[in-house]
Design an enzyme around this catalytic site. Structure first.
Site, PDB file in Angstrom:
ATOM      1  NE  ARG A  48      -0.950   1.861   3.232  1.00  9.79           N
ATOM      2  CZ  ARG A  48       0.216   2.593   3.441  1.00  9.79           C
ATOM      3  NH1 ARG A  48       1.265   2.163   4.087  1.00  9.79           N
ATOM      4  NH2 ARG A  48       0.215   4.214   3.225  1.00  9.79           N
ATOM      5  N   GLY A  49       0.150   2.600  -0.311  1.00 10.47           N
ATOM      6  CA  GLY A  49       0.930   3.514  -0.532  1.00 10.47           C
ATOM      7  C   GLY A  49       1.220   3.622  -1.920  1.00 10.47           C
ATOM      8  CB  ALA A  50       0.527   6.497  -4.323  1.00 10.11           C
ATOM      9  CB  ALA A  51       5.742   5.700  -3.695  1.00 10.97           C
ATOM     10  NE  ARG A  58      -6.189   0.253  -2.049  1.00 10.91           N
ATOM     11  CZ  ARG A  58      -5.629   1.157  -1.263  1.00 10.91           C
ATOM     12  NH1 ARG A  58      -4.225   1.025  -1.101  1.00 10.91           N
ATOM     13  NH2 ARG A  58      -6.279   1.992  -0.348  1.00 10.91           N
ATOM     14  CB  CYS A 111      -2.211   8.376   5.963  1.00 10.70           C
ATOM     15  SG  CYS A 111      -2.625   6.802   5.105  1.00 10.70           S
ATOM     16  CG  ASP A 167      -3.839   7.899  -2.190  1.00 14.46           C
ATOM     17  OD1 ASP A 167      -3.825   8.636  -1.259  1.00 14.46           O
ATOM     18  OD2 ASP A 167      -3.221   6.664  -2.055  1.00 14.46           O
ATOM     19  CG  ASN A 194      -3.552  11.898   1.304  1.00 19.85           C
ATOM     20  OD1 ASN A 194      -2.878  10.920   0.796  1.00 19.85           O
ATOM     21  ND2 ASN A 194      -3.151  12.281   2.603  1.00 19.85           N
ATOM     22  CE  LYS A 195      -6.040   6.094   3.039  1.00 17.28           C
ATOM     23  NZ  LYS A 195      -5.226   5.146   3.015  1.00 17.28           N
ATOM     24  CE  LYS A 224       2.410   9.086  -4.943  1.00 15.69           C
ATOM     25  NZ  LYS A 224       2.667   9.511  -3.889  1.00 15.69           N
TER      26      LYS A 224
HETATM   27  P1  RI2 Z   1       3.392   7.464  -0.792  1.00 14.42           P
HETATM   28  C1  RI2 Z   1      -1.889   6.134   1.056  1.00 14.42           C
HETATM   29  O1  RI2 Z   1      -2.916   5.480   0.761  1.00 14.42           O
HETATM   30  C2  RI2 Z   1      -1.894   7.207   1.830  1.00 14.42           C
HETATM   31  O2  RI2 Z   1      -2.966   7.966   1.413  1.00 14.42           O
HETATM   32  C3  RI2 Z   1      -0.880   8.200   1.489  1.00 14.42           C
HETATM   33  O3  RI2 Z   1      -0.865   9.494   1.680  1.00 14.42           O
HETATM   34  C4  RI2 Z   1      -0.838   7.691  -0.042  1.00 14.42           C
HETATM   35  O4  RI2 Z   1      -0.962   6.558  -0.239  1.00 14.42           O
HETATM   36  C5  RI2 Z   1       0.680   8.205  -0.767  1.00 14.42           C
HETATM   37  O5  RI2 Z   1       1.647   7.452  -0.375  1.00 14.42           O
HETATM   38  P2  RI2 Z   1      -3.016   3.864   0.870  1.00 14.42           P
HETATM   39  O6  RI2 Z   1      -2.470   2.983  -0.005  1.00 14.42           O
HETATM   40  O7  RI2 Z   1       3.195   7.329  -2.266  1.00 14.42           O
HETATM   41  O8  RI2 Z   1      -2.826   3.709   2.424  1.00 14.42           O
HETATM   42  O9  RI2 Z   1       3.645   9.072  -0.410  1.00 14.42           O
HETATM   43  O10 RI2 Z   1      -4.797   3.760   1.114  1.00 14.42           O
HETATM   44  O11 RI2 Z   1       3.821   6.525   0.091  1.00 14.42           O
END
Ligand code: RI2
Length: 316
Positions: free
Chosen positions: A23-26, A66, A131, A200, A210-211, A236
């Protein structure tokens, strides 16, 4: 194409993304690119067209996991757009090279973005975070590397409590962290110099997806005169919003909000949107690896990077 020809490594990655083990967009972007590379490397396709068809099928499988984080379709665009060559080996090699280049750019983007974001933080600042965002953390880490003393207030971030990940990360870095429940945000803003969050997806109007909880936090921050910085590498930016398209907000399972025991004998609808939309007027800056921008001007960068007709090569 038969589903069986989508390699197991792709289906496993898709499941891990859907279940939020990745998880996390990156992190989603890197996992998606790696899964496409594995599809190319492990494929038994006899010719170039067949391999490209398999890659598109694998991409569709990943795309369906997702719906909100645009890093996923942007990664598919990047890799599929470079799957070129006359024969199967050439296509395979082009995908391997594209994924290596993509992952390298991803790492560099976060480092560059961190340095730019750090310039917004002063020695002695307290940053309020929501988050868990690796882009946002890169800014804070770069500020620490510059010798600045930064403290943090971290919101729990219900329902999945990703604030705990952020607290651990900052604690490991030796940052002074105060951890609070989400409903303490307005009160704690009185003690914060910055709100620093990730994203996101960013739309062409500069709206930040975002979250869930980010929008309320940003509105409260404006009321408290606390600037809001959004750390979001250009992956993003959602080019499909250039033509007015909206962003699909993911709704997740009831069980994330209340467990089975709490739901016993409870006849209510549980609503669990994972993200919300923060209007650009509540955001002071979007920090990318290309510089920092007022949200209203992000559309120019989006057009430069993606053109106005991004396409969906996985649907072809
Ligand atoms: P990075 C996360 O979503 C959060 O919303 C966070 O701000 C966003 O991804 C970006 O994450 P989730 O996957 O790419 O937890 O900055 O639903 O790590």
């Amino acid at each position: 194409m038969a589903t069986g020809e989508v390699r197991q490594s792709v289906t496993e990655t898709a499941t891990a993304i859907a279940d939020m083990e990745i998880r996390g967009a990156a992190a989603i972007a890197e996992a998606t690119a790696t899964a496409l590379r594995e599809q190319a490397v492990q494929s038994e396709a006899a010719d170039a067209d067949r391999l490209r068809a398999e890659l598109r099928a694998a991409a569709r499988h990943l795309y369906d996991t997702r719906p909100t984080a645009v890093s996923l379709p942007n990664t598919l665009r990047y890799v599929l757009g470079r799957a070129s060559g006359e024969d199967v080996d050439a296509v395979r090699e082009s995908v391997v090279a594209a994924v290596a280049e993509f992952c390298d750019r991803l790492d560099r983007a976060q480092t560059d973005l961190g340095t730019i974001g750090a310039s917004r933080l002063q020695d002695g600042d307290t940053v309020l975070m929501h988050c868990h965002s690796t882009d946002a953390l890169a800014c804070l880490e770069a500020a620490l590397d510059q010798g600045k003393d930064i403290a943090a207030i971290v919101k729990e971030t219900r329902p999945r409590r990703q604030g705990v990940l952020t607290a651990h990360h900052l604690d490991d870095l030796g940052v002074d962290v105060r951890f609070v429940v989400d409903s303490a945000a307005h009160r704690m803003l009185a003690e914060a110099d910055h709100v620093l969050v990730g994203a996101d997806t960013i739309t062409a109007t500069g709206t930040v997806i975002n979250k869930i909880g980010t929008a309320g936090l940003a509105v409260s921050a404006r009321e408290r005169d606390v600037p809001v910085t959004v750390a979001a590498q250009t992956l993003k930016l959602d080019p499909e919003t250039l033509s007015g398209g909206g962003v699909d907000i993911e709704h997740r399972a009831d069980a994330e909000v209340l467990d089975a025991e709490a739901r016993t004998d409870l006849d209510v609808d549980i609503v669990n949107p994972a993200f919300d939309e923060t209007p650009p007027r509540y955001v002071d800056a979007i920090v990318t690896e290309r510089g920092q921008f007022p949200p209203e001007s992000i559309v120019t960068l989006m057009r430069d990077l993606y053109g106005s007709e991004p396409g969906r090569p996985w649907e072809e």
